[in-house]
Design a protein around this motif. Sequence first.
Motif, short mmCIF file in Angstrom:
data_model
loop_
_atom_site.label_atom_id
_atom_site.label_comp_id
_atom_site.label_asym_id
_atom_site.label_seq_id
_atom_site.Cartn_x
_atom_site.Cartn_y
_atom_site.Cartn_z
N GLY A 219 -1.30 11.24 2.56
CA GLY A 219 -1.86 12.17 3.37
C GLY A 219 -2.07 11.96 4.80
N LEU A 220 -2.49 10.75 5.17
CA LEU A 220 -2.77 10.24 6.31
C LEU A 220 -1.28 9.92 7.26
CD1 LEU A 220 -5.67 7.62 5.60
CD2 LEU A 220 -5.76 9.71 7.12
N TRP B 184 1.24 11.75 6.70
CA TRP B 184 1.64 13.09 7.06
C TRP B 184 0.99 13.55 8.44
CZ3 TRP B 184 5.71 15.86 6.60
CH2 TRP B 184 5.75 17.18 7.00
N TRP B 185 -0.46 13.24 8.43
CA TRP B 185 -1.38 13.68 9.57
C TRP B 185 -0.68 12.97 10.71
CZ3 TRP B 185 -5.43 10.13 11.69
CH2 TRP B 185 -5.86 10.77 12.66
N GLN B 186 -0.47 11.67 10.57
CA GLN B 186 0.23 10.98 11.79
C GLN B 186 1.59 11.64 12.31
OE1 GLN B 186 -1.35 8.93 13.66
NE2 GLN B 186 -3.11 8.93 12.45
N SER C 129 2.42 14.73 12.12
CA SER C 129 2.09 15.93 12.73
C SER C 129 1.43 15.52 14.09
CB SER C 129 1.19 16.79 12.02
OG SER C 129 -0.09 16.37 11.77
N ARG C 130 0.68 14.65 14.12
CA ARG C 130 0.30 14.32 15.44
C ARG C 130 1.22 13.68 16.38
NH1 ARG C 130 -5.50 11.47 16.46
NH2 ARG C 130 -4.09 10.50 17.99
N SER D 115 1.56 7.66 17.30
CA SER D 115 1.19 7.98 16.03
C SER D 115 2.85 7.81 15.21
CB SER D 115 1.03 9.38 15.95
OG SER D 115 -0.42 9.58 16.41
#
Length: 138
Positions: A25-26, A28-30, A32-33, A41
Amino acid sequence: MKRLWTPAWIARHVAMVVLVVGFLGLGWWQVSRAAAGNAISWGYAIEWPVFAGFVVFLWWREVRHTLRGPRVPAAEPSAAAGSRPADAPARPVVRRPVRVARVPAAAVDGEDTDLTAYNQYLKWLTDNPGAKPGDYPG
């Protein structure tokens, strides 16, 4: 397989799933950033899945180790049969603790009794290199 369903192993399984899902999840978050313009990122987007893979690797290694179980030593060859085979592991040497008579710590020429006792303890450790500090008779 029963060995993998003890309370300790259930906690390990849950921790592995939580960590892997969290790390992915982290990641995927990176991603998107990074897509929004944060260039650094991209490195983190690669790093978090690597962490998740490392957790899976450690978990899998521990599962294999547990399923393999403890090694059962082979039967000892008899003395008449000769020496042990070349592929047999060497037996560890287990030494018995050294026991000596207790020497009372007496003050000599006004010395501190605690210092004398400590010096005797150090001398005993030096004289008995195979012994552990817990074997000291004093």
